[in-house]
Enzyme design. Structure first.
Site, PDB file in Angstrom:
ATOM      1  N   ASP A  88     -71.046  40.140  48.002  1.00 24.53           N
ATOM      2  CA  ASP A  88     -70.452  41.437  47.645  1.00 24.53           C
ATOM      3  C   ASP A  88     -71.352  42.266  46.724  1.00 24.53           C
ATOM      4  O   ASP A  88     -71.081  43.440  46.490  1.00 24.53           O
ATOM      5  CB  ASP A  88     -69.057  41.268  47.017  1.00 24.53           C
ATOM      6  CG  ASP A  88     -69.060  40.400  45.775  1.00 24.53           C
ATOM      7  OD1 ASP A  88     -69.614  39.286  45.827  1.00 24.53           O
ATOM      8  OD2 ASP A  88     -68.497  40.828  44.752  1.00 24.53           O
ATOM      9  N   HIS A  89     -72.434  41.662  46.239  1.00 24.10           N
ATOM     10  CA  HIS A  89     -73.378  42.396  45.391  1.00 24.10           C
ATOM     11  C   HIS A  89     -74.615  42.853  46.160  1.00 24.10           C
ATOM     12  O   HIS A  89     -75.410  43.625  45.632  1.00 24.10           O
ATOM     13  CB  HIS A  89     -73.802  41.530  44.196  1.00 24.10           C
ATOM     14  CG  HIS A  89     -72.681  41.302  43.232  1.00 24.10           C
ATOM     15  ND1 HIS A  89     -72.651  41.846  41.966  1.00 24.10           N
ATOM     16  CD2 HIS A  89     -71.522  40.617  43.374  1.00 24.10           C
ATOM     17  CE1 HIS A  89     -71.529  41.502  41.362  1.00 24.10           C
ATOM     18  NE2 HIS A  89     -70.822  40.750  42.192  1.00 24.10           N
ATOM     19  N   HIS A 174     -71.355  32.396  35.478  1.00 25.32           N
ATOM     20  CA  HIS A 174     -70.552  32.680  36.674  1.00 25.32           C
ATOM     21  C   HIS A 174     -70.149  31.371  37.362  1.00 25.32           C
ATOM     22  O   HIS A 174     -69.956  31.334  38.570  1.00 25.32           O
ATOM     23  CB  HIS A 174     -71.364  33.572  37.609  1.00 25.32           C
ATOM     24  CG  HIS A 174     -70.583  34.285  38.662  1.00 25.32           C
ATOM     25  ND1 HIS A 174     -69.226  34.512  38.570  1.00 25.32           N
ATOM     26  CD2 HIS A 174     -70.965  34.829  39.857  1.00 25.32           C
ATOM     27  CE1 HIS A 174     -68.813  35.163  39.655  1.00 25.32           C
ATOM     28  NE2 HIS A 174     -69.838  35.356  40.449  1.00 25.32           N
TER      29      HIS A 174
HETATM   30 ZN   LIG Z   1     -70.207  36.865  42.010  1.00 28.24          ZN
END
Ligand SMILES: [Zn+2]
Length: 324
Positions: A88-89, A174
């Site tokens: 998604d990045h 993360h």
């Molecule tokens: Zn992430």
């Protein structure tokens, strides 16, 4: 404009760039969403202009379209920084790369600054588009240099230092499976903007964001019932930042302005999340919005999103190679 001077390729029509660029660091919250399919909050992407340089951080879904809507001179945006390689990045990169080249005539390579694995991703992307890269060269007018990449994989520390603009990468948390993952600080003329990337509360953000001008931080919230009932939600939230953790981060770092982005919600409203982040904290905290702009100078000015630009006016004239 002086007689005889060439017309600029792009003319930004918003009021925002009328502010002298030497006085402000300018932020566009291009995309503020999670991997979900919302079109009101597209994929994560943040654009910063400082000292005449354009710096793009992450390229989530519809990064290209959001830049277009904001009237950004897209071919000039060639320095791109990645916090980590979650899809998604990065999923907006193929469109930004190819359409920015053969439609918008970008004539310079894209410079990608990313963690270990970025070169491999780029190699795969070139293979994914091998057909188009081959055939368009034969008849398109776009400059060949514009479809090239320059990749710089980085570790912690300064990753960009040009024209008085410094970008520093710092480790964030993360989760153990998503490593390395980074946040960035952007410094220019004594101003400092910190981007958390994807992380739960961590020392990197607490240290870098202390006393910064603007902290752009991810947020994830779930209702108490959802957390109690759903193990997957608990697992996901463990590698992101809860409202209560965000409240602690704000209290400890005291940014002049905190903007929440990468907003992930499970059976809770964004306003409930904001209320929990703000609880008892006297500083400024806002929900970021797609296409919101922020001018950072002596004063910090937040400009809500205006109507998106539309039409064909960003398509440059064909003044490049002939088709012969
Ligand atoms: Zn992430």
């Amino acid at each position: 404009m002086q007689p005889g001077a060439s017309m600029p390729t792009y003319e930004y029509q918003g009021v925002h760039l009328e502010a002298p660029p030497e006085e402000h660091l300018h932020i566009w919250l291009l995309g503020t969403g999670s991997p979900s399919l919302s079109v009101s909050r597209h994929g994560i992407a943040t654009l910063i202009r400082a000292g005449g340089r354009w710096l793009l951080f992450d390229t989530g879904r519809a990064t290209l379209q959001r830049m277009y809507e904001c009237g950004i001179p897209i071919p000039e945006v060639t320095d791109i920084f990645y916090t980590h390689l979650h899809s998604d990045h990065i999923c907006g990169l193929p469109d930004l790369w190819m359409t920015g080249w053969f439609v918008l005539h970008r004539a310079r390579p894209l410079k990608l600054y990313g963690p270990e694995g970025t070169q491999r991703a780029v190699d795969g992307l070139r293979e994914f588009h091998h057909f188009d890269l081959s055939v368009r060269r034969k008849y398109e007018t776009a400059e060949p240099a514009g479809q090239a990449f320059q990749v710089a994989e980085f570790g912690e520390g300064v990753v960009f230092d040009e024209d008085g603009v410094r970008v520093t990468a710092f480790r964030v948390d993360h989760g153990p499976a998503v490593t390395p993952a980074y946040g960035f600080s952007v410094e220019w003329k004594g101003r400092k903007v910190v981007l958390s990337g994807d992380t739960t509360i961590c020392d990197g953000v607490l240290q870098q964001a202390a006393g910064c001008d603007v902290l752009i931080h991810e947020i994830a919230g779930a209702s108490h019932q959802q957390l109690a009932a759903n193990q997957i939600t608990r697992r996901i939230l463990s590698i992101h930042t809860s409202p209560e953790q965000m409240n602690q981060i704000c209290r400890q770092t005291q940014p002049r302005l905190t903007l929440l982005n990468h907003i992930s919600l499970w059976r809770i409203t964004q306003y409930d999340v904001l209320r929990r982040v703000r609880a008892g904290y006297g500083g400024d905290v806002e929900l970021a919005l797609d296409r919101m702009e922020v001018l950072v100078g002596e004063h910090i000015t937040v400009l809500p999103p205006g109507p998106p630009r539309s039409g064909q006016d960003l398509i440059v004239e064909d003044t490049h190679r002939s088709n012969s």
